[in-house]
Scaffold this active site. Structure first.
Site, PDB file in Angstrom:
ATOM      1  N   SER A   1       0.853  -1.182   0.000  1.00 17.03           N
ATOM      2  CA  SER A   1       0.000   0.000   0.000  1.00 17.03           C
ATOM      3  C   SER A   1       0.889   1.232   0.000  1.00 17.03           C
ATOM      4  O   SER A   1       1.995   1.223   0.571  1.00 17.03           O
ATOM      5  CB  SER A   1      -0.915   0.027   1.228  1.00 17.03           C
ATOM      6  OG  SER A   1      -1.633   1.260   1.284  1.00 17.03           O
TER       7      SER A   1
ATOM      8  N   LEU B   1       0.424   3.579   1.704  1.00 16.85           N
ATOM      9  CA  LEU B   1       0.441   3.974   3.112  1.00 16.85           C
ATOM     10  C   LEU B   1       1.710   3.519   3.828  1.00 16.85           C
ATOM     11  O   LEU B   1       2.046   4.027   4.892  1.00 16.85           O
ATOM     12  CB  LEU B   1      -0.778   3.349   3.789  1.00 16.85           C
ATOM     13  CG  LEU B   1      -1.216   3.781   5.177  1.00 16.85           C
ATOM     14  CD1 LEU B   1      -1.685   5.225   5.171  1.00 16.85           C
ATOM     15  CD2 LEU B   1      -2.356   2.876   5.662  1.00 16.85           C
ATOM     16  N   SER B   2       2.439   2.578   3.250  1.00 13.79           N
ATOM     17  CA  SER B   2       3.482   1.839   3.968  1.00 13.79           C
ATOM     18  C   SER B   2       4.880   2.444   3.814  1.00 13.79           C
ATOM     19  O   SER B   2       5.395   2.546   2.700  1.00 13.79           O
ATOM     20  CB  SER B   2       3.507   0.398   3.444  1.00 13.79           C
ATOM     21  OG  SER B   2       4.657  -0.291   3.881  1.00 13.79           O
ATOM     22  N   PRO B   3       5.541   2.796   4.930  1.00 14.49           N
ATOM     23  CA  PRO B   3       6.929   3.279   4.837  1.00 14.49           C
ATOM     24  C   PRO B   3       7.882   2.185   4.369  1.00 14.49           C
ATOM     25  O   PRO B   3       8.896   2.453   3.727  1.00 14.49           O
ATOM     26  CB  PRO B   3       7.257   3.730   6.265  1.00 14.49           C
ATOM     27  CG  PRO B   3       6.365   2.896   7.139  1.00 14.49           C
ATOM     28  CD  PRO B   3       5.095   2.737   6.346  1.00 14.49           C
TER      29      PRO B   3
ATOM     30  N   ALA C   1       7.145  -0.147   2.175  1.00 19.23           N
ATOM     31  CA  ALA C   1       7.041  -0.195   0.715  1.00 19.23           C
ATOM     32  C   ALA C   1       7.909   0.896   0.095  1.00 19.23           C
ATOM     33  O   ALA C   1       8.542   0.687  -0.947  1.00 19.23           O
ATOM     34  CB  ALA C   1       5.580  -0.044   0.293  1.00 19.23           C
TER      35      ALA C   1
END
EC number: 5.99.1.4
Length: 207
Positions: free
Chosen positions: A10, A12-14, A16
């Site tokens: 996502s 949203l994910s650090p 990632a």
């Protein structure tokens, strides 16, 4: 025939964010086919036993901040630990990735730019103008992509990714899946690289 890696993630994910550049290097190194699979993390956590950050024990929250600093340094990437527009509702931004895929376009450039926008530049990915700017800069039709991000077919694809993630033993972001074997977290990219180099059969869990 190129080998395929499914990437559940996502915007949203650090994690990632920290894994995006080194993963794209692996893609080039091994000539991989990539199936980008945005997933609604809140729903996935609820199904697989995870907790949103604010509901985790304080010891876990503290360790997460330490790990983010370690890995940002190791990856050589700037990282804002508490971006001013995070957490945010990721459905529209993640939906833009799904919309690009529906159009037959490669979303990797937009994904990288969107992750940098959150975790380096503190920009708001719920803002349509911000998303339009990022899409256009990555060479995409912003209006078409944003319209596609809010269609029933995109919502269905988002839900299908969640279901596929859960059924495939994925429970967080990013998760890289090669031949059914899950490599959870950007700190497992070296192990993914080794699996690709050796061509070994996938490890499995028989329960």
């Amino acid at each position: 025939m190129p080998r395929r890696v499914d990437v559940y993630f996502s915007l949203l994910s650090p994690w990632a964010h920290l894994g995006h550049a080194p993963f794209t290097e692996l893609v080039a190194k091994h000539g991989l086919e990539v199936a980008w699979k945005p997933v609604q993390l809140g729903a996935l956590f609820a199904e697989t036993g995870g907790l949103p950050l604010g509901k985790r024990a304080v010891q876990r929250q503290r360790y997460r901040f330490v790990e983010l600093q370690r890995w940002a340094a190791k990856r050589g990437r700037p990282l804002v630990l508490r971006p001013k527009h995070w957490p945010f509702e990721p459905d529209l931004a993640d939906g833009c990735v799904l919309s690009l895929l529906e159009q037959g376009e490669d979303p990797a450039g937009f994904i990288g730019a969107a992750l940098r926008a959150v975790w380096e530049e503190e920009r708001d990915l719920t803002d349509r103008a911000t998303l339009a700017e990022l899409l256009a800069a990555a060479g995409h039709d912003a209006a078409r992509t944003l319209a596609g991000a809010e269609t029933p077919s995109t919502a269905a694809a988002y839900e299908a990714n969640r279901a596929a993630a859960a059924s495939g033993s994925v429970f967080g972001s990013p998760a890289y899946v090669l031949d059914g074997e899950v490599f959870w977290g950007q700190d497992r990219l070296d192990l993914l690289d080794e699996a690709l180099e050796t061509g070994r059969p996938p490890y499995t869990a028989d329960f």
